[in-house]
Scaffold this motif. Structure first.
Motif, PDB file in Angstrom:
ATOM      1  N   HIS A 136      40.788  54.324  24.797  1.00 23.26           N
ATOM      2  CA  HIS A 136      41.856  54.529  25.766  1.00 23.26           C
ATOM      3  C   HIS A 136      43.142  53.874  25.278  1.00 23.26           C
ATOM      4  O   HIS A 136      43.102  52.835  24.610  1.00 23.26           O
ATOM      5  CB  HIS A 136      41.451  53.938  27.119  1.00 23.26           C
ATOM      6  N   TYR A 155      31.683  46.792  29.099  1.00 26.76           N
ATOM      7  CA  TYR A 155      30.899  48.023  29.230  1.00 26.76           C
ATOM      8  C   TYR A 155      31.285  48.818  30.471  1.00 26.76           C
ATOM      9  O   TYR A 155      31.090  50.022  30.521  1.00 26.76           O
ATOM     10  CB  TYR A 155      29.404  47.698  29.216  1.00 26.76           C
ATOM     11  N   ALA A 156      31.840  48.133  31.474  1.00 24.53           N
ATOM     12  CA  ALA A 156      32.233  48.831  32.696  1.00 24.53           C
ATOM     13  C   ALA A 156      33.644  49.391  32.603  1.00 24.53           C
ATOM     14  O   ALA A 156      34.080  50.094  33.506  1.00 24.53           O
ATOM     15  CB  ALA A 156      32.149  47.873  33.880  1.00 24.53           C
ATOM     16  N   CYS A 157      34.357  49.104  31.516  1.00 25.15           N
ATOM     17  CA  CYS A 157      35.808  49.344  31.502  1.00 25.15           C
ATOM     18  C   CYS A 157      36.150  50.807  31.242  1.00 25.15           C
ATOM     19  O   CYS A 157      35.740  51.382  30.244  1.00 25.15           O
ATOM     20  CB  CYS A 157      36.486  48.464  30.457  1.00 25.15           C
ATOM     21  N   GLN A 158      36.936  51.389  32.164  1.00 19.89           N
ATOM     22  CA  GLN A 158      37.441  52.749  31.954  1.00 19.89           C
ATOM     23  C   GLN A 158      38.638  52.745  31.002  1.00 19.89           C
ATOM     24  O   GLN A 158      39.119  53.799  30.617  1.00 19.89           O
ATOM     25  CB  GLN A 158      37.819  53.379  33.292  1.00 19.89           C
ATOM     26  N   TYR A 159      39.124  51.580  30.647  1.00 18.51           N
ATOM     27  CA  TYR A 159      40.327  51.484  29.806  1.00 18.51           C
ATOM     28  C   TYR A 159      40.057  50.883  28.432  1.00 18.51           C
ATOM     29  O   TYR A 159      40.965  50.480  27.731  1.00 18.51           O
ATOM     30  CB  TYR A 159      41.397  50.654  30.530  1.00 18.51           C
ATOM     31  N   ARG A 160      38.782  50.766  28.062  1.00 11.49           N
ATOM     32  CA  ARG A 160      38.503  50.168  26.747  1.00 11.49           C
ATOM     33  C   ARG A 160      38.829  51.185  25.656  1.00 11.49           C
ATOM     34  O   ARG A 160      38.919  52.381  25.921  1.00 11.49           O
ATOM     35  CB  ARG A 160      37.056  49.707  26.677  1.00 11.49           C
TER      36      ARG A 160
END
Lengths: 372, 431
Positions: A74, A66-71
């Motif tokens: 992306h 949930y914190a991932c800027q690259y999920r």
């Protein structure tokens, strides 16, 4: 060595996990969530062995998803909880030397066969006028299923899977770097604390993402109910053996005896935990999950539920004519749980324990010492 | 949208400034819509890519080391902002930064304590647990729980000086009147046309490090209608990024390293040197500028094995070439000249050579609208537009002048987001 045998699917899976974890090692934003990122930082080469270790250190709290800027969507498509769940399943299979690919289908069939085996054999061998008669008082269980066959059957059925798991654990321990007895001893208090508190299911203090991007303590609580329920039922079995051999008492034991109290509390706790966990699983956001590994988990929950429910039913109805078949059914469910142990999700427990132990050793060695 | 629209306060944008404005305006009693142009999967603007936030504080705490007095924060702003710095805004920024961690924590945002031992030493910034995306998740939850209507994929196409708003969604356009508008839509770093106007054809070689939705549409709309500009469009913050980076949203991991450990060559094989270089960590903004000014907006870092070892893990691993001939072929350069350059300037330990190609990566642009310290958008003569407020990177050039001060973008966004939300609610509810 277990990892030299090349399987194209396994290779692709490990390479994909390595690709994703490399993004994490460079990014570092999630390193407050759990020790997986600290451990990855210390092994940036991310060898296959490193990935097996990291995967089993992961408690699947999903904070990093949930914190991932690259999920996804992306382009980097980082989906670490799912990638590590796949590597975990691979690690259990590879360390246990199981040649066929994963999936819960085979395990489910075997579990069903084991569960039914004991009742069928009991029906065939025990005279029905004995089997279906009420047996009040001490010695009732062995009046239906004699002690010899029960003990020897249990030993023959349980020891091979346990030995198998032991071998798999030894291989895994060696693969992930192991530790000297002295290191193990010094790291053990911290490791045991981390295991028994399920410390790494706390998302760095805020909780897990049980259902969605909200943090919650419920998955950890349900896991506690299951873990401690399970340990209590084991304690009940041990105390029953002590009562039998040292105190000369004969089962079934009275309500206010150690085996019955431990077993009852354990069984109720297990059932509650399994129900809660199943509820969380049913409502959880599927996005961060490796969906093909879900059946595995469902099978384990079903086996735990069957064993505890049949045990509690046996306790409640032990004075009635249903006792004989309930006893056989309960023994069948316990047999199923143990025989499928090396094949299924329960392998997460010993492997995670070893990974936590290894992490505790690393925290004590200078090259991994905290900076602040 | 809900049937009870239009709202008393409309917030355009989806990052930290917009979320803070929406939460504060809602808590003040206004009905609020937050309209984010990005789809839900890309919500949060460039806050998604952030990690830490600069705050003034008097002593060490579980979140931040030592002390960072307000006076020192102001000095740092003067150094970076130079002659663009708006002293009134700077004073507001610094004073209001102090309680930001506590206030954000009360909105559900988790910070990463120093005690875990996983953070670099910092006395100027606090770190978000999980980074900016986790903060966006928490703030969207809080906003929705308070009753803010949060919508993604909705573009606020225009805002006029009287507070009238034009909204487009799925191609349909409508105009609504609201009590107050907060514009928190950031810069124009994703707007290729505007970048080309500003940087010329060089802009085609730029990589946008953040959200593809930072198109600057409302910035332009406000400026076209006479809002007072601040800063300079050409003063965007650039760093060198790997040339293989995605066109948008590469974030932190594509930032190039190794420039100070090897030889950097431009497209034509001439060495690029950062005149202000010191040993050790590269000055990222200098390298961004150098690559942007290089022919073809491309450069190559050439490392030997020792340089590679210092590089550490990379998302895009360096390309290995066995000898100088192969390297020359790989870079399209004359082998003889390249050998000469390497002999003269290059790392001494090769071949083999390890090469990373660089592009200029744009983090944010340096042109904004001028606001007063109540976050009101000012017209060309310095008079506030009634009911129009701006917060975040769209007004940050008055503080940063388009330059970078680590952790300050989040501080500007949160401080002026709160301010804009408070003022917008007051304006709307007093009507």
């Amino acid at each position: 060595m277990p990892l030299t045998c090349e399987d194209r699917d396994d290779r692709a899976l490990l390479d994909e996990a390595r690709r994703q974890m490399t993004v994490c090692v460079v990014c570092k934003y999630c390193n407050g969530y759990c020790p997986v990122f600290r451990a990855a930082d210390a092994r940036p080469a991310l060898t296959d062995a490193d990935l097996l270790y990291l995967a089993n250190l992961c408690h699947d709290c999903r904070g990093c998803w949930y914190a991932c800027q690259y999920r996804p969507p992306h382009a980097f498509a980082v989906a670490l909880p799912a990638a590590l769940a796949r590597v975990r399943a691979l690690s259990w299979r590879r360390m246990a030397g199981i040649p066929w690919p994963g999936g819960a289908g085979g395990g489910a069939l075997l579990a069903l066969a084991c569960t039914l085996l004991v009742p069928v054999v009991t029906l065939a061998w025990v005279p029905w006028e004995v089997l279906f008669a009420p047996h009040p008082g001490p010695g009732a269980f062995h009046a239906v299923i004699p002690r010899g066959p029960m003990v020897w059957g249990a030993a023959l059925a349980l020891l091979p899977p346990l030995a198998w798991v032991g071998v798999a654990m030894a291989r895994f321990w060696r693969v992930i770097g192991g530790g000297s007895p002295r290191q193990v001893l010094r790291a053990l208090p911290r490791a045991l604390g981390d295991m028994l508190a399920l410390r790494h299911l706390d998302g760095g203090g805020v909780g897990c993402n049980d259902l969605d991007d909200r943090f919650s303590p419920w998955r950890r609580r349900m896991h506690h109910l299951i873990l401690y329920g399970f340990l209590l039922t084991v304690a009940a079995t041990v105390s029953a053996a002590i009562a039998h051999h040292l105190l000369g008492m004969r089962a079934p034991y009275p309500w206010f005896s150690a085996p019955v109290l431990l077993g009852t509390v354990g069984g109720v706790s297990l059932l509650a935990g399994v129900a809660g966990m199943a509820g969380l699983r049913a409502r959880a956001d599927p996005a961060p999950q490796a969906l093909e590994t879900r059946a595995d988990g469902a099978l384990l929950l079903a086996l735990l539920a069957a064993a505890s429910a049949s045990g509690l039913a046996l306790l409640l109805l032990r004075g009635t004519a249903a006792m004989g078949m309930l006893l056989a059914l309960h023994l069948g469910t316990v047999l199923a749980l143990f025989v499928t142990l090396p094949l299924g999700r329960l392998m997460h427990a010993p492997f995670r324990a070893l990974a936590i132990l290894r992490a505790a050793i690393e925290r004590r060695t200078p090259q991994h010492r905290e900076e602040s | 949208m809900t049937a009870d629209g239009p709202p008393e306060v409309l917030v355009a944008g989806g990052g930290l400034a917009a979320l803070c404005a929406a939460i504060v305006a809602r808590r003040a009693g206004a009905s609020v819509w937050l309209l984010d142009q990005a789809p839900e999967a890309l919500r949060g603007g460039n806050t998604r890519h952030a990690r830490n936030m600069r705050v003034a504080h008097d002593g060490p705490s579980p979140l931040v080391a030592d002390a960072y007095p307000e006076a020192e924060f102001r000095t740092d702003l003067r150094r970076v902002g130079g002659d663009t710095l708006d002293e009134a805004l700077a004073a507001r920024l610094v004073a209001d930064s102090v309680d930001l961690p506590a206030w954000l924590a009360a909105q559900g945002v988790a910070f990463q304590p120093r005690a875990g031992g996983m953070l670099p030493y910092s006395r100027r910034t606090v770190f978000l647990l999980g980074g900016g995306t986790a903060m966006v998740n928490a703030l969207v939850r809080t906003a929705a729980r308070l009753g803010v209507v949060v919508r993604h994929g909705v573009t606020v196409a225009d805002v006029d000086p009287g507070g009238g708003v034009t909204i487009t969604r799925d191609g349909a356009t409508r105009r609504i009147a609201t009590g107050a508008v907060v514009v928190a839509t950031g810069g124009f770093q994703a707007n290729r046309g505007w970048l080309r106007e500003t940087f010329g054809p060089a802009a085609d070689g730029f990589v946008n490090r953040g959200t593809p939705h930072a198109d600057g549409r409302l910035l332009r709309a406000l400026l076209d209608q006479g809002a007072m500009p601040v800063g300079d469009a050409a003063r965007g913050h650039l760093v060198a990024v790997d040339a293989r980076s995605p066109a948008d949203d590469g974030g932190i991991v594509t930032r190039a390293e190794g420039m100070t450990d090897g030889l950097v060559l431009d497209r034509d094989g001439r060495p690029l040197v950062d005149p202000a270089a010191e040993r050790g960590s590269p000055r990222y903004a200098n390298w961004g500028r150098l690559v942007a000014e290089a022919p073809g907006q491309i450069a190559h870092v050439i490392l030997d094995a020792a340089g590679l070892a210092r590089l550490g893990p990379r998302v895009y691993p360096p390309v290995r070439t066995l000898d100088t001939l192969a390297l020359a072929a790989c870079l399209g350069l004359d082998a003889g000249r390249l050998a000469g350059t390497l002999a003269c300037h290059g790392p001494g330990g090769g071949p083999p050579w390890f090469t990373l190609s660089l592009r200029p990566g744009l983090t944010f642009t340096g042109l904004g609208v001028r606001v007063d310290d109540r976050a009101r958008v000012l017209d060309g003569r310095g008079r506030p537009w009634p009911g129009v407020f701006a917060a975040g990177m769209i007004m940050a050039p008055a503080l940063l002048g388009g330059r970078y001060l680590s952790g300050t973008a989040l501080t500007v966004s949160a401080v002026f987001g709160r301010r804009a939300g408070e003022e917008a609610a007051r304006h709307a509810l007093d009507l």
